[in-house]
Design a protein around this motif. Structure first.
Motif, PDB file in Angstrom:
ATOM      1  N   THR A   1      60.180  47.306   3.698  1.00  0.00           N
ATOM      2  CA  THR A   1      59.826  48.499   2.930  1.00  0.00           C
ATOM      3  C   THR A   1      60.973  49.492   2.951  1.00  0.00           C
ATOM      4  O   THR A   1      61.282  50.126   1.935  1.00  0.00           O
TER       5      THR A   1
ATOM      6  N   SER B   1      58.457  53.938   4.865  1.00  0.00           N
ATOM      7  CA  SER B   1      58.058  52.656   5.441  1.00  0.00           C
ATOM      8  C   SER B   1      56.854  52.831   6.365  1.00  0.00           C
ATOM      9  O   SER B   1      56.153  51.880   6.672  1.00  0.00           O
TER      10      SER B   1
ATOM     11  N   LYS C   1      55.105  49.211  -1.588  1.00  0.00           N
ATOM     12  CA  LYS C   1      54.508  48.905  -0.282  1.00  0.00           C
ATOM     13  C   LYS C   1      53.466  47.808  -0.404  1.00  0.00           C
ATOM     14  O   LYS C   1      53.400  46.893   0.416  1.00  0.00           O
TER      15      LYS C   1
ATOM     16  N   GLN D   1      54.912  50.566  13.637  1.00  0.00           N
ATOM     17  CA  GLN D   1      55.462  51.753  12.974  1.00  0.00           C
ATOM     18  C   GLN D   1      55.573  52.916  13.952  1.00  0.00           C
ATOM     19  O   GLN D   1      56.579  53.636  13.963  1.00  0.00           O
TER      20      GLN D   1
ATOM     21  N   GLN E   1      57.367  44.365   7.874  1.00  0.00           N
ATOM     22  CA  GLN E   1      56.878  45.408   6.976  1.00  0.00           C
ATOM     23  C   GLN E   1      57.820  46.611   6.999  1.00  0.00           C
ATOM     24  O   GLN E   1      58.235  47.113   5.952  1.00  0.00           O
TER      25      GLN E   1
ATOM     26  N   ALA F   1      49.018  50.677   2.131  1.00  0.00           N
ATOM     27  CA  ALA F   1      49.942  50.986   1.039  1.00  0.00           C
ATOM     28  C   ALA F   1      50.130  52.487   0.820  1.00  0.00           C
ATOM     29  O   ALA F   1      50.144  52.951  -0.305  1.00  0.00           O
TER      30      ALA F   1
ATOM     31  N   SER G   1      53.095  54.084   7.560  1.00  0.00           N
ATOM     32  CA  SER G   1      51.783  54.303   6.954  1.00  0.00           C
ATOM     33  C   SER G   1      51.019  55.310   7.805  1.00  0.00           C
ATOM     34  O   SER G   1      51.490  55.734   8.847  1.00  0.00           O
TER      35      SER G   1
END
Lengths: 640, 206
Positions: A96, A122, A322, A154, A92, A348, A124
């Motif tokens: 992204t 990228s 996303k 992330q 992800q 997203a 969230s």
């Protein structure tokens, strides 16, 4: 002073008014906080520039949240997730980043700037997503767990990003001291004073330090504090741990959220897990709320209206890119149906780390100052839209899949809810052992740290905490529990706990242990669904043993025992009613005493009685028919 | 004609059951059937005689539902008979409470049908093995219907056999509730096994 009081009042008032309203309309608390922020910020102009400073302070809510998330995740569970983390999360972030950077390149930005923008978007929003997932009880669904894996990756990815950004510096945007001032994130790190190898070493050393603190030092410390039996001291100790680790991590330039997450994981197995949760949670909730308010208040409507079209386009582009990437990953990992959609819709958006990276990039001259306002707006608006996506999930996606999944599950054996056991003394231990040996999941609480330590040494998983405190019950999971077994030694505490559970969690079945008849009646009056006297059955066993030893036939003794139980049970309602009418002062009224004497008589007759031809006994057992009964039998077949 | 059915089910390991649990569940959903799981109601085998006798009075059909255990019922159904079918209630000059009720066994057997005959290793038919229950019905004045049996029960759930049996079970419950029994046919086929379906006079009420 007055200024702080007034602005604190404004923030609190906005939250207290808007959040319940938002919840009433089914919008969730996050949207409520965001709207409260818009109202006191851009709409009414009651708060202004200080929101930026407050936001940095409020980001600490995210740090606390990650600590709490860590507490729920044992090291073994984390290790099990490693494939998901690398696969789902890694893909992800990288995909992204590339896609968004590509879009930025297409806008004619330098590749360094494009890459930075890719990194920013990228990520969230851990804060919004985890808060909303837990509010909607979706944390433990397939989609929820996968979303969490990505968020965790992330948060880890922020570390290399922060390390990488300075390398992307562009000469033409030499730092401007005014943009630097608002950002407290990097200026105090030790790293800048050290050569690269030393800084890497420092990061490693501090992570090891966190593990050591979490694993070896925290528990003895908490045990000592618990023994002092001062509630606020435990709160202080909990805050000390979280703030201390966050400070250490900031010093070496690692995300404080990641550090506290790690500490949380280290403590997930400890007996203080629930006590820590119940202490940290109110702080986390308030700080996160404050954080959401500042995001709302920070939306710059002037810039927004001047660039309405551009901003709208970018917001849509970011969310669609996303979303499409998430959808692709969901399909590749066979995340289907409801779970897949939850995964896509929940992630997203851009997140709070986006703000951090934007500020940092500006200070490192990676981003041209003119696009910063636009980027900040896009991040904030995508965050603002996320609660709406959750509403879409609730209203559109879930109903579409509901009928299908219900059909599929109808044949399964119903899932058993978990059981909270309050008090792990001699009594609670037996109850708990029976339940866990039968595969029922229990949460064991005891207010005595030494007792918890003792039973933990014989492998009974239990937690330190006073079950009679509502927030403790909350962190133990009373909302999802099916039953509570109340076996605390404190007579009065048991009654209070019963009353509280009955009043606020009427869905929970209450099984209470009584010390004697009077205590049993008090528990029953307080709302216990089932009351067992701690001495009744063991005394009955002793009586039976005595009779058997005296030569009574064991089977006859078994019947007498059952008769005794039966008589007691039959009389219990009447005795209880008599007890209730008795006055407060004298524990047993004369009515009650008379009934009790009647009960004594009933025991006597029931236990002496044999089964006669005309059945008098309440407890009948097998007895032969009269001696000449065969004379009157005829063949029923022939008579018809 | 509309009869009320009392279903007394005895299975000491219902959580492992494939056949009896499904039949019990089906019957439990029917409004004219009172479905009792005896092991759930009396886990300590202390059967409440008054409750059970009242249940018998309130119904017109009694079904014993059980898996065959050593050519007979599981223990609790024997205990139930020992305690509930008292002198003066179920038999004796005053004991007429069960007169003219219908009685039927619904059972499942592990062996296949051809083992339950003189040449098979089980040597006796199911009806023959259940003769104590047939005689119990006789002495208490109940009308005995041939047993409703599922053979080869351990493998029934794998193929279509269980589904067919469930369908027959639903039909049987309807017939027991609504239809009259052709007793002349019943007498002719007195000792036979497979005449259960033909016994009922379809759709006719006197």
């Amino acid at each position: 002073m007055t200024f702080y009081l007034v602005s604190a009042f404004l923030y609190l008032a906005a939250a207290v008014i808007m959040v319940p309203l938002a919840k009433r309309f089914g919008l969730g608390s996050v949207l409520g906080y965001l709207m409260a922020g818009i109202i006191i910020g851009p709409a009414l102009g009651l708060v202004g520039q200080e929101t930026n400073t407050i936001q940095h302070f409020a980001e600490f809510g995210v740090v606390m949240m990650l600590f709490l998330v860590g507490l729920e995740l044992e090291p073994r569970a984390l290790w099990k997730m490693r494939h998901k983390l690398l696969g789902l999360g890694g893909l992800q972030v990288v995909l992204t980043m590339i896609a968004i950077a590509g879009l930025a390149l297409a806008f004619g930005l330098a590749w360094q700037t494009s890459l930075a923008i890719g990194m920013i978007f990228s990520l969230s929003s851990t804060a919004i997503v985890l808060q909303t997932l837990s509010e909607k009880h979706l944390t433990n669904t397939e989609g929820g767990r996968n979303a969490f894996s990505v968020l965790l990756v992330q948060d880890i990815a922020v570390i290399p990003m922060l390390a990488l950004l300075p390398l992307l510096a562009l000469a033409q945007f030499t730092p401007d001291s005014s943009t630097l001032a608002s950002n407290g994130h990097h200026t105090q790190t030790l790293l800048e004073m050290l050569p690269p190898w030393a800084s890497a070493l420092a990061v490693l050393a501090s992570i090891i330090l966190v593990v050591v603190i979490g694993h070896f030092l925290a528990r003895p410390l908490f045990r000592m504090v618990a023994e002092a039996k001062l509630r606020e001291l435990f709160v202080a100790a909990a805050l000390l741990l979280v703030i201390g680790i966050a400070a250490l991590m900031s010093l070496v330039g690692v995300s404080p959220a990641l550090g506290t997450f790690l500490a949380g994981v280290m403590l997930a197995n400890s007996e203080f897990k629930h006590e820590l949760e119940s202490n940290i949670e109110p702080f986390k909730g308030l700080l996160l709320g404050l954080f959401f308010i500042t995001v709302g208040a920070g939306i710059n409507f002037v810039v927004l209206f001047e660039n309405a079209l551009l901003v709208t386009g970018l917001v849509l582009a970011v969310m669609i890119i996303k979303g499409v990437i998430l959808l692709g990953i969901a399909m590749a990992f066979k995340l289907k149906n409801v779970g897949g959609w939850l995964f896509v819709l929940s992630l997203a958006q851009a997140g709070e780390f986006g703000f951090v990276l934007i500020n940092f990039s500006v200070s490192q001259s990676v981003l041209p100052p003119d696009i910063v306002q636009i980027l900040l707006l896009v991040v904030a608006i995508t965050m603002f839209l996320t609660p709406l996506l959750f509403i879409a999930y609730d209203r559109i996606i879930v109903p579409r899949y509901q009928s299908k999944s219900e059909e599929a599950q109808s044949d399964n054996i119903e899932e058993r809810g978990k059981v909270i056991i309050a008090g792990i003394g001699r009594y609670g231990q037996i109850v708990n052992r029976m339940l866990t040996a039968s595969g029922v999941s229990t949460v064991v609480l005891d207010a005595r740290a030494s007792q918890v330590e003792t039973v933990r040494s014989v492998d009974i998983k239990s937690y330190f905490g006073d079950a009679t405190r509502p927030e403790m019950l909350h962190t133990a999971g009373i909302e999802e529990a099916q039953m509570i077994v109340i076996a605390v030694d404190d007579h009065h505490g048991a009654i209070e706990l019963t009353q509280h559970v009955k009043q606020f969690h009427p869905h929970v079945y209450i099984l209470a242990r009584a010390f004697d008849r009077g205590h049993g009646y008090q528990l029953r009056a307080a709302g216990a669904d089932s009351v067992v006297s701690e001495t009744f059955y063991s005394a009955l066993e002793t009586g039976s043993s005595a009779l058997k030893q005296l030569g009574f036939h064991p089977f006859r003794v078994e019947q007498k025992m059952h008769a005794y139980e039966h008589v007691e049970e039959a009389a219990s309602d009447e005795l209880y009613e008599a007890w209730k009418t008795g006055s407060e002062g004298e524990r047993y009224s004369s009515d009650f005493r008379q009934l009790f004497l009647k009960l004594e008589q009933a025991f006597k007759t029931a236990l002496q009685r044999e089964r006669h031809e005309k059945h008098l006994s309440e407890d009948r057992v097998w007895a032969p028919p009269p001696k000449r009964y065969t004379d009157e039998l005829k063949d029923n077949d022939q008579s018809q | 004609m509309s009869r009320k059915i009392l279903l007394l089910m005895a299975h000491p390991a219902i959580h492992r059951s494939t056949v009896n649990r499904s039949l019990f569940k089906l019957a439990d959903q029917v409004d004219y059937v009172t479905a009792i799981d005896l092991y759930a109601e009396y886990p300590d085998h202390h059967i409440d005689i008054d409750v059970e006798q009242q249940r018998l009075r309130d119904h017109d059909v009694v079904i014993f539902q059980f898996p065959m255990y050593w050519y007979s019922t599981p223990a609790i159904l024997k205990e139930w008979q020992d305690l509930v079918l008292e002198y003066g209630f179920a038999y004796g000059s005053e004991g007429k409470a069960l007169h003219d009720k219908l009685f039927i066994c619904a059972t499942s057997a592990g062996g296949s049908e051809d083992t339950y005959c003189a040449t098979g290793y089980n040597h006796f038919s199911v009806r023959a093995l259940l003769q104590p229950l047939e005689q119990m019905a006789s002495l208490t004045g109940m009308r005995y219907l041939p047993p409703f049996v599922l053979f080869d029960s351990r493998r029934a759930a794998d193929g279509e056999a269980l589904k067919t049996h469930q369908k027959r079970w639903r039909d049987l419950l309807v017939q027991l509730q609504q239809h009259d029994v052709d007793w002349s046919f019943a007498d002719q086929a007195k000792r036979s096994e497979n005449c259960l379906e033909q016994l009922f006079l379809r759709g006719e009420t006197p």
